[in-house]
Design a protein around this motif. Sequence first.
Motif, short mmCIF file in Angstrom:
data_model
loop_
_atom_site.label_atom_id
_atom_site.label_comp_id
_atom_site.label_asym_id
_atom_site.label_seq_id
_atom_site.Cartn_x
_atom_site.Cartn_y
_atom_site.Cartn_z
N ASP A 155 6.38 11.77 0.66
CA ASP A 155 4.99 11.91 0.19
C ASP A 155 4.94 12.22 -1.30
OD1 ASP A 155 4.06 11.46 2.73
OD2 ASP A 155 3.67 13.57 3.20
N ARG A 156 5.81 13.12 -1.76
CA ARG A 156 5.83 13.50 -3.17
C ARG A 156 6.25 12.32 -4.05
NH1 ARG A 156 9.95 17.92 -3.35
NH2 ARG A 156 9.61 17.81 -5.60
N TYR A 157 7.23 11.56 -3.60
CA TYR A 157 7.69 10.41 -4.38
C TYR A 157 6.59 9.35 -4.46
CZ TYR A 157 10.57 6.51 -5.98
OH TYR A 157 11.08 5.45 -6.70
N CYS A 158 5.95 9.08 -3.35
CA CYS A 158 4.88 8.07 -3.36
C CYS A 158 3.71 8.52 -4.24
CB CYS A 158 4.41 7.79 -1.94
SG CYS A 158 5.61 6.85 -0.96
N ALA A 159 3.48 9.83 -4.32
CA ALA A 159 2.39 10.35 -5.14
C ALA A 159 2.64 10.12 -6.62
CB ALA A 159 2.20 11.84 -4.87
N THR A 160 3.89 9.88 -7.02
CA THR A 160 4.18 9.60 -8.43
C THR A 160 3.74 8.19 -8.84
OG1 THR A 160 6.41 8.63 -8.08
CG2 THR A 160 6.25 11.05 -8.26
N GLY A 161 3.56 7.32 -7.86
CA GLY A 161 3.18 5.94 -8.15
C GLY A 161 4.35 5.01 -8.41
N GLU A 162 5.54 5.56 -8.57
CA GLU A 162 6.69 4.71 -8.91
C GLU A 162 6.99 3.63 -7.86
OE1 GLU A 162 10.41 5.97 -11.21
OE2 GLU A 162 11.17 5.91 -9.15
N PRO A 163 6.85 3.92 -6.56
CA PRO A 163 7.20 2.90 -5.57
C PRO A 163 6.31 1.67 -5.57
CG PRO A 163 7.17 5.10 -4.57
CD PRO A 163 6.53 5.21 -5.92
N ASN A 164 5.14 1.76 -6.20
CA ASN A 164 4.11 0.72 -6.01
C ASN A 164 4.55 -0.68 -6.37
OD1 ASN A 164 2.57 2.92 -5.32
ND2 ASN A 164 1.25 2.86 -7.15
N LYS A 189 7.86 -1.67 -6.89
CA LYS A 189 9.31 -1.78 -6.76
C LYS A 189 9.69 -2.39 -5.41
CE LYS A 189 10.17 0.74 -10.56
NZ LYS A 189 8.78 1.01 -10.97
N ALA A 190 10.59 -3.36 -5.44
CA ALA A 190 11.13 -3.90 -4.19
C ALA A 190 11.82 -2.77 -3.43
CB ALA A 190 12.14 -5.01 -4.48
N GLY A 191 11.53 -2.64 -2.15
CA GLY A 191 12.11 -1.57 -1.36
C GLY A 191 11.44 -0.23 -1.59
N ALA A 192 10.43 -0.19 -2.46
CA ALA A 192 9.63 1.00 -2.73
C ALA A 192 10.39 2.11 -3.46
CB ALA A 192 8.99 1.55 -1.44
N TYR A 193 11.41 1.73 -4.25
CA TYR A 193 12.06 2.76 -5.06
C TYR A 193 12.66 2.14 -6.31
CZ TYR A 193 16.85 1.29 -3.73
OH TYR A 193 18.02 0.60 -3.56
N GLY A 194 12.85 3.00 -7.33
CA GLY A 194 13.49 2.59 -8.57
C GLY A 194 14.68 3.49 -8.84
N ILE A 195 15.88 2.93 -8.74
CA ILE A 195 17.09 3.74 -8.93
C ILE A 195 17.21 4.25 -10.36
CG2 ILE A 195 18.65 1.84 -9.53
CD1 ILE A 195 20.78 3.21 -7.76
N GLN A 196 16.59 3.53 -11.31
CA GLN A 196 16.68 3.93 -12.72
C GLN A 196 15.61 4.95 -13.10
OE1 GLN A 196 15.43 1.19 -11.55
NE2 GLN A 196 13.43 0.93 -12.52
N GLY A 197 14.76 5.31 -12.15
CA GLY A 197 13.67 6.22 -12.43
C GLY A 197 13.74 7.47 -11.58
N LEU A 198 12.57 7.91 -11.12
CA LEU A 198 12.49 9.12 -10.30
C LEU A 198 13.22 8.94 -8.97
CD1 LEU A 198 8.70 9.86 -10.91
CD2 LEU A 198 10.65 10.90 -12.07
N GLY A 199 13.32 7.70 -8.51
CA GLY A 199 13.97 7.42 -7.24
C GLY A 199 15.46 7.62 -7.24
N SER A 234 0.85 -1.18 0.00
CA SER A 234 0.00 0.00 0.00
C SER A 234 0.89 1.23 0.00
CB SER A 234 -0.90 0.02 1.24
OG SER A 234 -0.08 0.11 2.41
N VAL A 235 0.28 2.40 -0.17
CA VAL A 235 1.04 3.64 -0.11
C VAL A 235 1.63 3.82 1.29
CG1 VAL A 235 0.89 6.16 -0.24
CG2 VAL A 235 -0.30 4.75 -1.93
N ALA A 236 0.87 3.47 2.30
CA ALA A 236 1.37 3.58 3.67
C ALA A 236 2.58 2.67 3.89
CB ALA A 236 0.26 3.23 4.66
N ASP A 237 2.53 1.48 3.30
CA ASP A 237 3.65 0.55 3.40
C ASP A 237 4.88 1.11 2.69
OD1 ASP A 237 4.94 -1.82 4.10
OD2 ASP A 237 4.25 -2.89 2.31
N ALA A 238 4.68 1.72 1.51
CA ALA A 238 5.78 2.33 0.78
C ALA A 238 6.42 3.46 1.58
CB ALA A 238 5.29 2.86 -0.57
#
Length: 201
Positions: free
Chosen positions: A141-150, A152-162, A91-95
């Motif tokens: 909050d802003r990063y999670c609002a992009t949807g990218e973490p949804n 992704k393992a660890g809730a981030y993408g190093i090749q993307g916005l993360g 979930s977003v809260a989990d991310a």
Amino acid sequence: MDVPSIYLASQSPRRRELLEQIRVSYQVLASEVNETPLLNEHPQHYVERIAEAKAEAGWQLLKASGLAQRPVLAADTAVVLEGVILGKPSSVADAKAMLTDLSGKPHQVMTSVAVVNAEATKLITSITDVLFKPLTESLIDRYCATGEPNDKAGAYGIQGLGAILVAAIKGSYSGVVGLPLTETAALLAQFEVDVWQSHGV
């Protein structure tokens, strides 16, 4: 249709892009395995077990398909913080909770690559140290609002916005993305599969 150099037992678009980057021709096999960690399983053992299981499942699917037999490659990646595997957020809260835990701390990204053919199964594991910069609640909050973490393992993408969350890495950047290319090329060479193939292959 040309026979691919390998079959890829993965649905990951990032792994497809990385194979294309080093010009390895492939065809995707849609194999499925149970990715539930075993009780008290060490993270490195987990990624190695799952990568090998994916490759073996792909090989069995290939044998049953009647397609030309070529090596089957599979991989598995885990984000590990203080010995605990961080999977994809539920979930977003989990991310947000995962990113808060990662904030300002080092963690490891483990990616195992397995290749299987009729003669052998070979495995290689890349472990990369990743350091996050301190993250504010607003940035999370802003990063999670992009949807990218949804997804992704660890809730981030190093090749993307993360990418802006990462202060430093020591090891394989492509391994963090999902397929360590130096190690993958070395593994494929053991199966006489070349990189940098011409586009016509």
